[in-house]
Design a protein around this motif. Structure first.
Motif, PDB file in Angstrom:
ATOM      1  N   TYR A   7       0.806  -1.215   0.000  1.00  0.00           N
ATOM      2  CA  TYR A   7       0.000   0.000   0.000  1.00  0.00           C
ATOM      3  C   TYR A   7       0.843   1.270   0.000  1.00  0.00           C
ATOM      4  O   TYR A   7       0.336   2.354   0.289  1.00  0.00           O
ATOM      5  N   GLY A   8       2.142   1.155  -0.314  1.00  0.00           N
ATOM      6  CA  GLY A   8       2.985   2.334  -0.484  1.00  0.00           C
ATOM      7  C   GLY A   8       3.423   3.003   0.788  1.00  0.00           C
ATOM      8  O   GLY A   8       3.947   4.114   0.751  1.00  0.00           O
ATOM      9  N   PHE A  22       9.702   4.650   5.776  1.00  0.00           N
ATOM     10  CA  PHE A  22       8.250   4.832   5.856  1.00  0.00           C
ATOM     11  C   PHE A  22       7.888   6.149   5.178  1.00  0.00           C
ATOM     12  O   PHE A  22       8.183   7.224   5.708  1.00  0.00           O
ATOM     13  N   ASP A  23       7.288   6.055   4.017  1.00  0.00           N
ATOM     14  CA  ASP A  23       6.904   7.238   3.248  1.00  0.00           C
ATOM     15  C   ASP A  23       5.469   7.612   3.610  1.00  0.00           C
ATOM     16  O   ASP A  23       4.540   7.509   2.801  1.00  0.00           O
ATOM     17  N   PHE A  24       5.296   8.070   4.845  1.00  0.00           N
ATOM     18  CA  PHE A  24       3.941   8.260   5.367  1.00  0.00           C
ATOM     19  C   PHE A  24       4.012   9.068   6.653  1.00  0.00           C
ATOM     20  O   PHE A  24       4.985   8.989   7.401  1.00  0.00           O
ATOM     21  N   VAL A  25       2.974   9.874   6.912  1.00  0.00           N
ATOM     22  CA  VAL A  25       2.783  10.533   8.205  1.00  0.00           C
ATOM     23  C   VAL A  25       1.366  10.204   8.680  1.00  0.00           C
ATOM     24  O   VAL A  25       0.397  10.506   7.983  1.00  0.00           O
ATOM     25  N   GLY A  26       1.271   9.576   9.844  1.00  0.00           N
ATOM     26  CA  GLY A  26      -0.039   9.215  10.358  1.00  0.00           C
ATOM     27  C   GLY A  26       0.002   7.921  11.146  1.00  0.00           C
ATOM     28  O   GLY A  26       1.038   7.562  11.729  1.00  0.00           O
ATOM     29  N   HIS A  58     -11.947   3.628   1.706  1.00  0.00           N
ATOM     30  CA  HIS A  58     -11.593   2.307   1.197  1.00  0.00           C
ATOM     31  C   HIS A  58     -10.104   2.258   0.886  1.00  0.00           C
ATOM     32  O   HIS A  58      -9.487   3.266   0.562  1.00  0.00           O
ATOM     33  N   ASN A  59      -9.520   1.070   0.989  1.00  0.00           N
ATOM     34  CA  ASN A  59      -8.096   0.906   0.736  1.00  0.00           C
ATOM     35  C   ASN A  59      -7.760   0.919  -0.746  1.00  0.00           C
ATOM     36  O   ASN A  59      -6.604   0.865  -1.119  1.00  0.00           O
ATOM     37  N   ARG A  60      -8.781   0.892  -1.580  1.00  0.00           N
ATOM     38  CA  ARG A  60      -8.618   0.998  -3.035  1.00  0.00           C
ATOM     39  C   ARG A  60      -7.748  -0.115  -3.608  1.00  0.00           C
ATOM     40  O   ARG A  60      -6.970   0.096  -4.522  1.00  0.00           O
ATOM     41  N   ASP A  61      -7.861  -1.296  -3.029  1.00  0.00           N
ATOM     42  CA  ASP A  61      -7.142  -2.422  -3.625  1.00  0.00           C
ATOM     43  C   ASP A  61      -8.125  -3.261  -4.435  1.00  0.00           C
ATOM     44  O   ASP A  61      -9.300  -2.939  -4.552  1.00  0.00           O
ATOM     45  N   ASP A  62      -7.662  -4.348  -5.002  1.00  0.00           N
ATOM     46  CA  ASP A  62      -8.499  -5.159  -5.882  1.00  0.00           C
ATOM     47  C   ASP A  62      -9.649  -5.839  -5.146  1.00  0.00           C
ATOM     48  O   ASP A  62     -10.660  -6.185  -5.749  1.00  0.00           O
ATOM     49  N   ASN A  63      -9.484  -6.045  -3.851  1.00  0.00           N
ATOM     50  CA  ASN A  63     -10.525  -6.731  -3.092  1.00  0.00           C
ATOM     51  C   ASN A  63     -11.572  -5.776  -2.534  1.00  0.00           C
ATOM     52  O   ASN A  63     -12.556  -6.227  -1.930  1.00  0.00           O
TER      53      ASN A  63
END
Length: 643
Positions: free
Chosen positions: A41-42, A78-82, A130-135
């Motif tokens: 999930y990046g 970790f390319d994320f803040v949160g 939503h996580n916006r993945d295929d599922n």
């Protein structure tokens, strides 16, 4: 689910596999599974072990692999803040500018950053339900926060219950009264001893009200287990002791929600019902315990840019009309309707004397630093060029204002443990060879305390006064070295390839021009003067002024005066200039600067044959005039035409 102890990671810092394992408190086998989920999930990127930290990473530094098991000796960032809830672990990713070692201070900075993200995300641009993945898995963390936030703002879902009573306190329902009761006739008039009344009240036993209370309670418990309720300043909410199964099986609950959505015409209630539908549809699924959810962003640069624009009063919408559009020509057809430049922040400040300070700012989520006598972590050359182009694009507007000074700057986040008594600090500038330093004022480097920015952004507070204060208190060096020597006198020197035909062009206030032009009071010469230093700001001047021997002055109403420069350019403070002007009988000008550069003009005359528009064309054509402003004269080389 028992209460989870969060693991702390810094945005874009490199970690080894063992460091991540120790922080998560998991086995060597499990840590790779966690990393693979986060990479999917990046959230995590795999980089070369010897690559640089933070913003210095390029695509060449990123290691491409299908899973963490395939990578040997790599690092992870970790390319994320949160906040991320992955399987049975909770990860707190705090911003890259946070350099505190104390855990409580780190969490305070993260909490503030999340509040800023939350405000930015009011339109749902960063955090998705939503996580916006295929599922099509849903983001339980974001969904729970969304449901709780709606509850705190709007309360519990309600349906109105209509109550019909006999002789009640409500409004009389005449249709029911006439059709369902007996009337007594007297003197041909009906009299009703029983009146049907109609009233309404909230239905406390409504199915959807109780379902909403149950889901709000479950969301609150879930966030408490993740230990993040405090991050969002939300108290624990316990409205119901029921479980979802008490409302029927999943298909039945979804059927009831579908019917209620179809019958509900209030948009806010419709949106809430759809959110509850998503929660019910995905609750209790077998994949939930093995999935992940998050609240935060890997686009923190967008939040920083937005916050800086708000607190400094971005006026782009009002000023964009002054930016020229590109003119395309193809096979004889022209088109100038294409999009033009979009600077991050443009704003203005007007001084008491009517002069204007024009800011061109760019919020940059970078951390420039000095390592081994080398600056790293700074924006690329394309970002620098872009800021100079923005300045160039506004030249027509700046010229039209006469009194306009430009301040061009990058806005960087300040490391949290530096300069703890200052909210804004100027630490340097950028110039670019001849094209930059010779023609445009430098691009200054301002560092802003993130907590100062976030608090002002969240509260909707303007910080333009703080920006003006920093700019006025800093004693800037002259942009062009060697203009004034130690004696503060600009001596005219020889210059190769200069034919001594350059002309100085300057602005004159109307009262002073009228004094000079008056035939009865006309002195043999007059002093032309312009700002050298005001409010601590030392104005840049054109380096070729020292080669000028002719002068052209203009006024607001377009009148022109021209003459010869008879003496050296010198510096006078405001009091001395007042005395010198008084010697020739002029005392009608307020001197608001600390000191001035003064030029004596002789052999002058009024010349109506020259227009300001002609001057403007010549000014734009001569290299170096970008650096000056209305308080500093320009240079032109077309005097054979004018003289």
């Amino acid at each position: 689910m028992t209460e989870v102890k969060p693991s702390l990671f810094q945005e874009l810092k490199r970690y080894s596999l063992n460091e991540i394992r120790d922080r998560l408190g998991c086995t060597p086998e499990n840590v790779k599974a966690y990393i693979n989920t986060l990479r999917k999930y990046g959230i995590v990127k795999i980089v070369k072990k010897d690559s640089l930290d933070f913003a210095d990473l390029t695509n060449d530094d990123l290691v491409i692999a299908d899973s963490a098991e395939e990578v040997s000796g790599a690092s992870y960032k970790f390319d994320f803040v949160g906040i991320v809830a992955v399987k049975d672990k909770v990860v707190f990713c705090y911003p890259k500018y946070t350099t505190y070692s104390d855990k409580e201070k780190i969490l305070e900075e993260l909490k503030l950053a999340i509040k800023a993200i939350r405000k930015y995300d009011s339109k749902g641009e960063l955090v998705h339900l939503h996580n916006r993945d295929d599922n099509g898995e849903y983001n339980k963390l974001a969904l729970s926060l969304h449901i709780l936030q709606d509850y705190f703002e709007n309360g519990v879902y309600t349906n109105i219950q209509e109550i019909i009573e006999t002789n009640g306190d409500g409004e009389i329902d005449w249709d029911r009264t006439i059709n369902e009761t007996f009337a007594y006739i007297k003197d041909n008039r009906p009299y009703y001893l029983e009146l049907k009344t109609r009233s309404s009240q909230n239905d406390d036993f409504d199915y959807f009200k109780r379902l909403h209370e149950c889901i709000v309670t479950q969301c609150s418990k879930y966030l408490k287990e993740l230990t993040i309720l405090d991050f969002f300043d939300m108290p624990e909410v316990l409205l119901s002791e029921l479980d979802l199964k008490d409302f029927g099986d999943t298909d039945y609950i979804l059927y009831r929600l579908e019917r209620e959505i179809a019958n509900q015409y209030i948009t806010r209630k419709q949106n809430l019902l759809k959110t509850l539908y998503t929660f019910v549809a995905t609750s209790g699924t077998s994949s939930q315990e093995n999935s992940y959810s998050l609240y935060g962003t890997n686009c923190m640069n967008l939040v920083w840019e937005k916050a800086c624009g708000q607190i400094f009063g971005n006026e782009y919408e009002a000023l964009k009309k002054h930016i020229p559009k590109p003119l395309w020509e193809l096979d004889g057809e022209t088109d100038n309707k294409a999009d033009t430049l979009i600077p991050d922040i443009v704003t203005r400040h007007t001084y008491s004397d009517g002069s204007e300070l024009f800011y061109i700012l760019d919020g940059k989520y970078y951390l420039p630093r000095i390592t081994n006598n080398k600056i790293s972590g700074n924006p690329g050359v394309q970002d620098v060029v872009k800021q100079f182009v923005y300045h160039k694009a506004f030249l027509d507007y700046i010229f039209s204002q006469y009194h306009c000074t430009v301040f061009n700057a990058f806005l960087f986040p300040m490391l949290s443990d530096l300069y703890e008594t200052e909210n804004i600090k100027l630490r340097g500038h950028v110039t670019m060879m001849d094209w930059g330093v010779e023609t445009l004022v430098p691009l200054y480097l301002l560092f802003l305390r993130p907590s100062f920015v976030w608090n002002a952004y969240i509260k909707g507070k303007s910080c333009k006064d703080e920006l003006n204060k920093v700019r006025s208190e800093v004693q800037f060096q002259d942009v062009f070295s060697g203009i004034l020597d130690t004696s503060q006198t600009l001596q005219r020197k020889s210059k190769e390839n200069v034919d001594n035909q350059l002309t100085m062009v300057g602005y004159l206030k109307q009262p002073y021009f009228d004094f000079i032009a008056d035939a009865l009071l006309k002195p043999e010469s007059f002093l032309f003067y312009f700002y050298r230093t005001k409010d601590g700001f030392k104005y840049p001047i054109h380096p070729d002024l020292k080669h000028c021997q002719k002068f052209i002055g203009y006024t607001d109403d377009g009148r022109i005066i021209r003459g010869d420069i008879s003496k050296n350019i010198s510096v006078m403070d405001a009091e001395k200039l007042k005395v010198e002007l008084g010697k020739v009988g002029f005392s009608g000008s307020a001197h608001s600067a600390e000191d001035y550069i003064v030029v004596e003009i002789c052999n002058y005359k009024i010349d109506d044959s020259i227009s300001v528009s002609e001057l403007k064309e010549s000014i734009n054509a001569y290299k170096g005039n970008d650096a000056t402003n209305a308080h500093s004269p320009k240079v032109i080389d077309v005097i054979n035409y004018f003289f």
